[in-house]
Write a protein that holds these residues in place. Structure first.
Motif, mmCIF file in Angstrom:
data_model
loop_
_atom_site.group_PDB
_atom_site.id
_atom_site.type_symbol
_atom_site.label_atom_id
_atom_site.label_comp_id
_atom_site.label_asym_id
_atom_site.label_seq_id
_atom_site.Cartn_x
_atom_site.Cartn_y
_atom_site.Cartn_z
ATOM 1 N N PHE A 68 -16.713 -5.779 17.537
ATOM 2 C CA PHE A 68 -16.479 -4.756 18.550
ATOM 3 C C PHE A 68 -16.401 -3.358 17.942
ATOM 4 O O PHE A 68 -16.744 -2.375 18.598
ATOM 5 C CB PHE A 68 -15.187 -5.077 19.307
ATOM 6 N N LEU A 69 -15.967 -3.262 16.701
ATOM 7 C CA LEU A 69 -15.767 -1.955 16.081
ATOM 8 C C LEU A 69 -16.981 -1.462 15.306
ATOM 9 O O LEU A 69 -17.157 -0.256 15.153
ATOM 10 C CB LEU A 69 -14.548 -1.984 15.148
ATOM 11 N N THR A 70 -17.817 -2.352 14.819
ATOM 12 C CA THR A 70 -18.909 -1.933 13.934
ATOM 13 C C THR A 70 -20.301 -2.198 14.497
ATOM 14 O O THR A 70 -21.280 -1.703 13.933
ATOM 15 C CB THR A 70 -18.788 -2.648 12.585
ATOM 16 N N THR A 71 -20.436 -2.955 15.569
ATOM 17 C CA THR A 71 -21.760 -3.245 16.127
ATOM 18 C C THR A 71 -22.335 -2.013 16.794
ATOM 19 O O THR A 71 -21.650 -1.321 17.548
ATOM 20 C CB THR A 71 -21.666 -4.394 17.142
ATOM 21 N N PHE A 72 -23.630 -1.733 16.535
ATOM 22 C CA PHE A 72 -24.290 -0.572 17.119
ATOM 23 C C PHE A 72 -24.891 -0.887 18.485
ATOM 24 O O PHE A 72 -25.108 0.013 19.283
ATOM 25 C CB PHE A 72 -25.402 -0.079 16.182
ATOM 26 N N ASP A 73 -25.186 -2.124 18.762
ATOM 27 C CA ASP A 73 -25.875 -2.501 19.990
ATOM 28 C C ASP A 73 -24.883 -2.637 21.139
ATOM 29 O O ASP A 73 -23.683 -2.863 20.941
ATOM 30 C CB ASP A 73 -26.621 -3.823 19.774
ATOM 31 N N TRP A 74 -25.410 -2.508 22.384
ATOM 32 C CA TRP A 74 -24.608 -2.755 23.581
ATOM 33 C C TRP A 74 -25.443 -3.600 24.539
ATOM 34 O O TRP A 74 -26.242 -3.098 25.315
ATOM 35 C CB TRP A 74 -24.189 -1.455 24.260
ATOM 36 N N ASN A 75 -25.238 -4.897 24.452
ATOM 37 C CA ASN A 75 -25.965 -5.846 25.301
ATOM 38 C C ASN A 75 -24.954 -6.860 25.835
ATOM 39 O O ASN A 75 -25.007 -8.051 25.515
ATOM 40 C CB ASN A 75 -27.079 -6.534 24.514
ATOM 41 N N ALA A 76 -24.035 -6.349 26.663
ATOM 42 C CA ALA A 76 -22.964 -7.207 27.174
ATOM 43 C C ALA A 76 -23.459 -8.209 28.191
ATOM 44 O O ALA A 76 -22.802 -9.237 28.426
ATOM 45 C CB ALA A 76 -21.866 -6.337 27.797
ATOM 46 N N VAL A 87 -21.222 3.405 17.858
ATOM 47 C CA VAL A 87 -21.984 4.591 18.254
ATOM 48 C C VAL A 87 -21.192 5.434 19.248
ATOM 49 O O VAL A 87 -21.187 6.669 19.177
ATOM 50 C CB VAL A 87 -23.342 4.176 18.848
ATOM 51 N N LEU A 88 -20.514 4.775 20.182
ATOM 52 C CA LEU A 88 -19.770 5.494 21.219
ATOM 53 C C LEU A 88 -18.589 6.252 20.623
ATOM 54 O O LEU A 88 -18.326 7.399 21.001
ATOM 55 C CB LEU A 88 -19.278 4.514 22.288
ATOM 56 N N LEU A 89 -17.888 5.621 19.690
ATOM 57 C CA LEU A 89 -16.758 6.290 19.050
ATOM 58 C C LEU A 89 -17.237 7.485 18.231
ATOM 59 O O LEU A 89 -16.621 8.569 18.279
ATOM 60 C CB LEU A 89 -16.008 5.300 18.169
ATOM 61 N N PHE A 90 -18.314 7.302 17.493
ATOM 62 C CA PHE A 90 -18.864 8.396 16.697
ATOM 63 C C PHE A 90 -19.294 9.557 17.587
ATOM 64 O O PHE A 90 -18.958 10.727 17.320
ATOM 65 C CB PHE A 90 -20.046 7.886 15.879
ATOM 66 N N GLY A 91 -20.020 9.276 18.643
ATOM 67 C CA GLY A 91 -20.497 10.341 19.524
ATOM 68 C C GLY A 91 -19.370 11.057 20.243
ATOM 69 O O GLY A 91 -19.397 12.288 20.384
ATOM 70 N N THR A 92 -18.364 10.315 20.686
ATOM 71 C CA THR A 92 -17.243 10.939 21.379
ATOM 72 C C THR A 92 -16.470 11.868 20.466
ATOM 73 O O THR A 92 -16.143 13.003 20.835
ATOM 74 C CB THR A 92 -16.308 9.850 21.943
ATOM 75 N N VAL A 93 -16.175 11.399 19.263
ATOM 76 C CA VAL A 93 -15.396 12.212 18.324
ATOM 77 C C VAL A 93 -16.190 13.423 17.861
ATOM 78 O O VAL A 93 -15.667 14.555 17.832
ATOM 79 C CB VAL A 93 -14.951 11.348 17.125
ATOM 80 N N PHE A 264 -28.445 4.063 20.814
ATOM 81 C CA PHE A 264 -27.408 3.410 20.014
ATOM 82 C C PHE A 264 -27.781 3.476 18.538
ATOM 83 O O PHE A 264 -28.039 2.475 17.881
ATOM 84 C CB PHE A 264 -27.210 1.969 20.479
ATOM 85 N N LEU A 265 -27.787 4.725 18.049
ATOM 86 C CA LEU A 265 -28.027 4.997 16.645
ATOM 87 C C LEU A 265 -27.024 6.050 16.188
ATOM 88 O O LEU A 265 -26.725 6.994 16.918
ATOM 89 C CB LEU A 265 -29.451 5.503 16.401
ATOM 90 N N ILE A 266 -26.509 5.876 14.991
ATOM 91 C CA ILE A 266 -25.616 6.865 14.396
ATOM 92 C C ILE A 266 -26.405 7.685 13.382
ATOM 93 O O ILE A 266 -27.007 7.133 12.464
ATOM 94 C CB ILE A 266 -24.404 6.199 13.710
ATOM 95 N N SER A 267 -26.408 8.993 13.584
ATOM 96 C CA SER A 267 -27.133 9.884 12.695
ATOM 97 C C SER A 267 -26.255 11.087 12.383
ATOM 98 O O SER A 267 -25.632 11.665 13.273
ATOM 99 C CB SER A 267 -28.451 10.349 13.339
ATOM 100 N N GLY A 268 -26.230 11.443 11.111
ATOM 101 C CA GLY A 268 -25.491 12.629 10.719
ATOM 102 C C GLY A 268 -26.224 13.916 11.015
ATOM 103 O O GLY A 268 -25.653 15.006 10.872
ATOM 104 N N HIS A 269 -27.487 13.827 11.430
ATOM 105 C CA HIS A 269 -28.258 15.008 11.833
ATOM 106 C C HIS A 269 -27.889 15.347 13.275
ATOM 107 O O HIS A 269 -28.361 14.705 14.214
ATOM 108 C CB HIS A 269 -29.757 14.740 11.695
ATOM 109 N N LEU A 270 -27.080 16.367 13.450
ATOM 110 C CA LEU A 270 -26.548 16.682 14.775
ATOM 111 C C LEU A 270 -27.604 17.199 15.731
ATOM 112 O O LEU A 270 -27.389 17.165 16.954
ATOM 113 C CB LEU A 270 -25.427 17.723 14.642
ATOM 114 N N LEU A 271 -28.741 17.676 15.222
ATOM 115 C CA LEU A 271 -29.771 18.242 16.091
ATOM 116 C C LEU A 271 -30.750 17.200 16.607
ATOM 117 O O LEU A 271 -31.568 17.506 17.486
ATOM 118 C CB LEU A 271 -30.544 19.342 15.338
ATOM 119 N N ASN A 272 -30.702 15.989 16.084
ATOM 120 C CA ASN A 272 -31.618 14.948 16.545
ATOM 121 C C ASN A 272 -31.185 14.427 17.916
ATOM 122 O O ASN A 272 -29.993 14.257 18.174
ATOM 123 C CB ASN A 272 -31.647 13.787 15.560
#
Length: 330
Positions: A68-76, A87-93, A264-272
């Motif tokens: 639940f904490l580390t999976t990037f996919d969302w296919n409930a 991904v959601l936690l990263f984007g929100t913060v 559902f991708l985590i990227s450190g490039h904020l402009l992407n």
């Protein structure tokens, strides 16, 4: 002949009837009971919300095949269900931090200008406009962001990529419109700016006039008065205002859903383009989700609920530690 002087005495206050005293005491008891009942009711409501979210989240997590904490996919709704909040936690913060970095300094500057620099004829209308902006619905901000902000940020993204691409954060590696977390952060900063400004302005107006006059009498300039008298007094108020704005930024839904291109991708490039937030994901997937999928979304809502509580708790701790610098002891 001896002179006589008459001493005038104030008339004695009328006696308070026993019925009036009993009525006053009864009113105090009723008010105290209503106040205590309201506080208890608020705690009960908060506990009920937490219990509901925890119960529904436990159902979803018991069948989740991913972390639940580390999976990037969302296919409930898949078989088997796999979903995670990384991904959601990263984007929100990240989007909320960008919003705070932009909004708080600007809001404090506007609040200081209205309270200590602007003429009275200009300060009142400007304060009214700021308060009016706080009442604009979030969907209006979202439509404006999609139609105006996103197209015009393309040039800014290219400029940041050209001159600050070496920082990795502002390196643009994907071609596309500016539907990124950076755009979301700018939009959230515009949305929380009126709230932070209004609260900060009211705090700065509460600074004791004697403190400012004493600093001026000692030869301090206006900026020195603000730095030595106004800002220390209003520090806790600015922190509280910032936490109010952060609470709105964390839970903003429609404006983010209108501007962001979710992925559902985590990227450190904020402009992407891409990314996601808790509120945006819940709003986008709630209608099409089945019963279990909604439980999974509620589980992500529980994380957002806990994140908001942690933020407010940290703010209260900061204010308590800096009480000697605030106006609490003035």
């Amino acid at each position: 002949m001896a002179s006589t002087t008459t001493v005038q005495t104030d008339p004695a206050p009328p006696p308070v009837l026993r019925s009036e005293r009993s009525t006053g005491r009864a009113g105090d008891k009723i008010f105290a009971g209503l106040s205590q009942g309201s506080g208890i009711l608020l705690l009960v409501i908060m506990a009920s919300i937490a219990a509901f979210l925890t119960y529904r989240a436990a159902i979803a997590l018991s069948r989740n095949e991913g972390n639940f904490l580390t999976t990037f996919d969302w296919n409930a709704s898949g078989t088997p269900p796999v979903f995670g909040i990384a991904v959601l936690l990263f984007g929100t913060v990240v989007s909320s931090v960008i919003a705070m970095l932009i909004a708080v300094p600007v809001a404090v500057g506007i609040a200081l200008f209205i309270s200590h620099y602007a003429p009275r004829k200009l300060a009142a209308p400007l304060a009214y406009v700021v308060d009016l902006l706080a009442a604009v619905p979030s969907i209006v901000y979202g439509i404006w962001g999609a139609l105006v902000l996103v197209p015009y940020l393309g040039g800014l993204n290219l400029w940041l990529d050209e001159y600050f691409g070496w920082t990795y954060l502002f390196e643009k590696t994907q071609i596309g419109v500016a539907r990124s977390l950076f755009t979301v952060g700018i939009l959230l900063a515009i949305m929380i700016l009126p709230i932070v400004t209004s609260v900060s302005r009211e705090v700065f107006l509460q600074v004791p006039r004697m403190n400012e006059e004493a600093a001026l009498a000692l030869g301090a300039t206006r900026w020195e008065v603000i730095r030595l008298s106004v800002l220390p007094f209003g520090r806790s108020g600015v922190i509280s205002a910032s936490m109010l704005g952060l609470g709105r930024a964390l839970g903003e839904t429609m404006a983010v859903a209108t501007v962001l291109s979710p992925s559902f991708l985590i990227s450190g490039h904020l402009l992407n383009p891409g990314g996601g937030t808790f509120a945006q994901n819940i709003a986008a997937k709630f209608d099409e989700a089945n019963q279990f999928g909604r439980d999974a979304l509620i589980a992500s809502g529980l994380v957002l609920f806990l994140l908001t509580l942690l933020v407010n708790g940290a703010a209260r701790m900061i204010i308590a530690r800096r009480k000697e610098y605030s106006g609490a002891n003035a």
